[in-house]
Design a protein around this motif. Sequence first.
Motif, PDB file in Angstrom:
ATOM      1  N   ALA A   1     -21.500  -0.470  54.254  1.00  0.00           N
ATOM      2  CA  ALA A   1     -21.249   0.908  53.842  1.00  0.00           C
ATOM      3  C   ALA A   1     -19.753   1.093  53.599  1.00  0.00           C
ATOM      4  N   GLU A   2     -19.445   1.848  52.590  1.00  0.00           N
ATOM      5  CA  GLU A   2     -18.076   1.988  52.100  1.00  0.00           C
ATOM      6  C   GLU A   2     -17.064   2.339  53.203  1.00  0.00           C
ATOM      7  N   ALA A   3     -17.419   3.149  54.165  1.00  0.00           N
ATOM      8  CA  ALA A   3     -16.465   3.578  55.193  1.00  0.00           C
ATOM      9  C   ALA A   3     -16.596   2.793  56.500  1.00  0.00           C
ATOM     10  N   ASN A   4     -17.430   1.758  56.526  1.00  0.00           N
ATOM     11  CA  ASN A   4     -17.668   1.008  57.754  1.00  0.00           C
ATOM     12  C   ASN A   4     -16.646  -0.128  57.880  1.00  0.00           C
ATOM     13  N   ALA A   5     -15.448   0.231  58.333  1.00  0.00           N
ATOM     14  CA  ALA A   5     -14.324  -0.721  58.387  1.00  0.00           C
ATOM     15  C   ALA A   5     -14.594  -1.885  59.336  1.00  0.00           C
ATOM     16  N   LYS A   6     -15.252  -1.638  60.473  1.00  0.00           N
ATOM     17  CA  LYS A   6     -15.537  -2.726  61.425  1.00  0.00           C
ATOM     18  C   LYS A   6     -16.414  -3.789  60.779  1.00  0.00           C
ATOM     19  N   SER A   7     -17.467  -3.351  60.110  1.00  0.00           N
ATOM     20  CA  SER A   7     -18.372  -4.303  59.472  1.00  0.00           C
ATOM     21  C   SER A   7     -17.685  -5.004  58.298  1.00  0.00           C
ATOM     22  N   GLU A   8     -16.893  -4.273  57.563  1.00  0.00           N
ATOM     23  CA  GLU A   8     -16.199  -4.849  56.409  1.00  0.00           C
ATOM     24  C   GLU A   8     -15.212  -5.938  56.812  1.00  0.00           C
ATOM     25  N   SER A   9     -14.644  -5.828  58.000  1.00  0.00           N
ATOM     26  CA  SER A   9     -13.645  -6.811  58.432  1.00  0.00           C
ATOM     27  C   SER A   9     -14.247  -8.215  58.555  1.00  0.00           C
ATOM     28  N   ILE A  10     -15.552  -8.308  58.760  1.00  0.00           N
ATOM     29  CA  ILE A  10     -16.184  -9.623  58.952  1.00  0.00           C
ATOM     30  C   ILE A  10     -16.168 -10.458  57.667  1.00  0.00           C
ATOM     31  N   PRO A  11     -16.736  -9.964  56.549  1.00  0.00           N
ATOM     32  CA  PRO A  11     -16.653 -10.796  55.337  1.00  0.00           C
ATOM     33  C   PRO A  11     -15.219 -11.024  54.870  1.00  0.00           C
ATOM     34  N   VAL A  12     -14.356 -10.036  55.070  1.00  0.00           N
ATOM     35  CA  VAL A  12     -12.951 -10.201  54.674  1.00  0.00           C
ATOM     36  C   VAL A  12     -12.328 -11.340  55.478  1.00  0.00           C
ATOM     37  N   ARG A  13     -12.530 -11.336  56.793  1.00  0.00           N
ATOM     38  CA  ARG A  13     -11.971 -12.372  57.685  1.00  0.00           C
ATOM     39  C   ARG A  13     -12.485 -13.759  57.316  1.00  0.00           C
ATOM     40  N   LEU A  14     -13.733 -13.819  56.832  1.00  0.00           N
ATOM     41  CA  LEU A  14     -14.357 -15.113  56.536  1.00  0.00           C
ATOM     42  C   LEU A  14     -14.145 -15.581  55.093  1.00  0.00           C
ATOM     43  N   GLY A  15     -13.331 -14.867  54.338  1.00  0.00           N
ATOM     44  CA  GLY A  15     -12.975 -15.328  52.996  1.00  0.00           C
ATOM     45  C   GLY A  15     -13.943 -14.938  51.894  1.00  0.00           C
ATOM     46  N   PHE A  16     -14.838 -14.005  52.176  1.00  0.00           N
ATOM     47  CA  PHE A  16     -15.725 -13.505  51.121  1.00  0.00           C
ATOM     48  C   PHE A  16     -14.887 -12.768  50.088  1.00  0.00           C
ATOM     49  N   LYS A  17     -15.360 -12.764  48.850  1.00  0.00           N
ATOM     50  CA  LYS A  17     -14.689 -12.058  47.762  1.00  0.00           C
ATOM     51  C   LYS A  17     -15.350 -10.693  47.567  1.00  0.00           C
ATOM     52  N   TYR A  18     -14.524  -9.668  47.428  1.00  0.00           N
ATOM     53  CA  TYR A  18     -15.037  -8.328  47.130  1.00  0.00           C
ATOM     54  C   TYR A  18     -15.466  -8.299  45.667  1.00  0.00           C
ATOM     55  N   GLU A  19     -16.696  -7.908  45.412  1.00  0.00           N
ATOM     56  CA  GLU A  19     -17.213  -7.896  44.044  1.00  0.00           C
ATOM     57  C   GLU A  19     -17.293  -6.507  43.441  1.00  0.00           C
ATOM     58  N   GLY A  20     -17.459  -5.498  44.259  1.00  0.00           N
ATOM     59  CA  GLY A  20     -17.577  -4.155  43.722  1.00  0.00           C
ATOM     60  C   GLY A  20     -18.435  -3.266  44.600  1.00  0.00           C
ATOM     61  N   LEU A  21     -18.792  -2.145  44.031  1.00  0.00           N
ATOM     62  CA  LEU A  21     -19.505  -1.111  44.764  1.00  0.00           C
ATOM     63  C   LEU A  21     -20.914  -0.941  44.224  1.00  0.00           C
TER      64      LEU A  21
END
Length: 178
Positions: free
Chosen positions: A133-153
Amino acid sequence: MEHIRVNHKVRLEKINLSMAPVIFETIDHNRDYLQEWLPFVKYTQQVADTEAFIESVTGKDNKKDDIFSIWYNEEFAGLIGFKDTDWVNRKTEIGYWLAKNMQGKKIVTSSVETLLKYAFQKQKLNRVQIKVAEANAKSESIPVRLGFKYEGLEREGELHIDKYLNLKIFSLLKSDWR
């Protein structure tokens, strides 16, 4: 594979019907915390609801996605697993949730890392995505930390109680994976 050892504190175990009471109890005790981001919490009102979910993901009629219970020091912590696997195109999504008292221990990060290895090596998949979810910063930190690429919304990608939430899409390809 029924059990996967993540590290000395964390193990994953394929979900089964006998786990319904502990899963339901954890959801029930964490209801306010979990329902902020997880629409299913509203519909999980009794153990039978959890049993129905487990039966839906462990059915033997066709190839189902692997869903695992997460155990931290042998205490139930949450669920993690594959969702909407497309075997023709060799891709899947990972979803997860964790009890509030289990936050901040790198449980989900290390579990996702372990499932990436499982997906790319054992299942021979090419792409894994995580939607948050767009505002779920805790959950978002996981793919970011693991090197996932942001693709869009994915605009209004998830119905949550009485409104739609935008979902951020992150992906990791086998060729990106270390």
